[in-house]
Design an enzyme around this catalytic site. Sequence first.
Site, PDB file in Angstrom:
ATOM      1  N   HIS A   9       1.053  -1.138  -0.027  1.00  0.00           N
ATOM      2  CA  HIS A   9       0.024  -0.159   0.084  1.00  0.00           C
ATOM      3  C   HIS A   9       0.853   1.390   0.062  1.00  0.00           C
ATOM      4  O   HIS A   9       1.952   1.347   0.380  1.00  0.00           O
ATOM      5  CB  HIS A   9      -1.010  -0.025   1.249  1.00  0.00           C
ATOM      6  CG  HIS A   9      -0.156  -0.064   2.522  1.00  0.00           C
ATOM      7  ND1 HIS A   9       0.552   1.085   3.020  1.00  0.00           N
ATOM      8  CD2 HIS A   9       0.338  -1.040   3.316  1.00  0.00           C
ATOM      9  CE1 HIS A   9       1.087   0.930   4.163  1.00  0.00           C
ATOM     10  NE2 HIS A   9       1.066  -0.391   4.422  1.00  0.00           N
ATOM     11  N   ARG A  62      -5.801   1.263   4.907  1.00  0.00           N
ATOM     12  CA  ARG A  62      -4.759   1.813   3.997  1.00  0.00           C
ATOM     13  C   ARG A  62      -4.506   0.881   2.676  1.00  0.00           C
ATOM     14  O   ARG A  62      -4.104   1.520   1.491  1.00  0.00           O
ATOM     15  CB  ARG A  62      -3.326   1.746   4.599  1.00  0.00           C
ATOM     16  CG  ARG A  62      -2.875   0.479   5.171  1.00  0.00           C
ATOM     17  CD  ARG A  62      -1.818   1.092   6.315  1.00  0.00           C
ATOM     18  NE  ARG A  62      -0.890   0.132   6.954  1.00  0.00           N
ATOM     19  CZ  ARG A  62      -1.369  -0.893   8.108  1.00  0.00           C
ATOM     20  NH1 ARG A  62      -2.753  -0.565   8.659  1.00  0.00           N
ATOM     21  NH2 ARG A  62      -0.488  -1.850   8.644  1.00  0.00           N
TER      22      ARG A  62
HETATM   23  O1  3PG Z   1       3.491  -2.147  10.266  1.00  0.00           O
HETATM   24  C1  3PG Z   1       4.374  -1.485  10.262  1.00  0.00           C
HETATM   25  O2  3PG Z   1       4.734  -0.501  11.193  1.00  0.00           O
HETATM   26  C2  3PG Z   1       5.000  -1.152   9.020  1.00  0.00           C
HETATM   27  O3  3PG Z   1       3.937  -1.318   7.973  1.00  0.00           O
HETATM   28  C3  3PG Z   1       6.042  -2.274   8.544  1.00  0.00           C
HETATM   29  O4  3PG Z   1       6.826  -1.997   9.520  1.00  0.00           O
HETATM   30  P1  3PG Z   1       8.498  -2.556   9.344  1.00  0.00           P
HETATM   31  O5  3PG Z   1       9.093  -2.076   8.183  1.00  0.00           O
HETATM   32  O6  3PG Z   1       9.093  -1.963  10.493  1.00  0.00           O
HETATM   33  O7  3PG Z   1       8.311  -4.082   9.499  1.00  0.00           O
END
Ligand code: 3PG
Length: 260
Positions: A9, A62
């Site tokens: 997304h 999202r």
């Molecule tokens: O859920 C989240 O915070 C992000 O979409 C993915 O986070 P990360 O790149 O820290 O795994």
Amino acid sequence: MPQIIILRHGESEWNKSNKFCGWVDVQLSANGKQQAVKSAELILEQSDVSIPDVCFTSRLTRANQTTGILLDKLRRPFIDTYKTWRLNERHYGALQGRDKTEVLNEFGKEKYMFWRRAYTGCPPLCDKDDEWRGVDDRYIIDAEDEAKMGLKEELPYGESLQMVVSRLIPYYNVVISEHLRKGRTVLIVTHGSVVRALLKVLYDISDDAISEVNIPNGIPIKINLDQDTLKPVSDKWVYLDPERAKVEAEKVRLQGFTKV
Ligand SMILES: O=C(O)[C@H](O)COP(=O)(O)O
């Protein structure tokens, strides 16, 4: 030849503000909406990318907003779009809602990267009634469908990437592959960890190597599959804007270490 177009997304409000998000249902930022428009333009511009016949996405806003903008721009708002929690972001447990830099400073780099990127790295779990658990009525609807597929819905309190693979791959093999076997182009609009899980399985990436893979927001990936085996025909996935993907993936890797 069946083709999959996979898209993380567009940038969300919490990607922008540096927070662990997981199942918390935040909106796209203005930039995220623009990325969805740009994704459609990339698909339309490239002659070897097919227009999707069918779409799969998560039950998080999202991803749904990204799907809506993208399909509108592709002039395909009418194609069948299936939504499932199995394409939701990895549940980030008790880290959801927390600032990434604060978590890094509190627990140190090793633990922080273990939770973010190790294949078996499961964050501390949420409590059942945690305000950030992110589970609500929308997930009740799935129970019947899942029973039909012989799958059992067990919504998570926190997940490693390995746990995402376990909840996702039966759905990919049973439901999504049915369309691929018919030679269709399947669009999957989902989340960073789910894209990593799909790539891990499709390309048989090792547990260590997958920890180095970071997925940028809002840049489509194209994968051509062999009609008989449904395995990728080349050994690497292709971003429709490889240069931008490289720069943006590096920013994702560094989240928490630098303020975004
Ligand atoms: O859920 C989240 O915070 C992000 O979409 C993915 O986070 P990360 O790149 O820290 O795994």
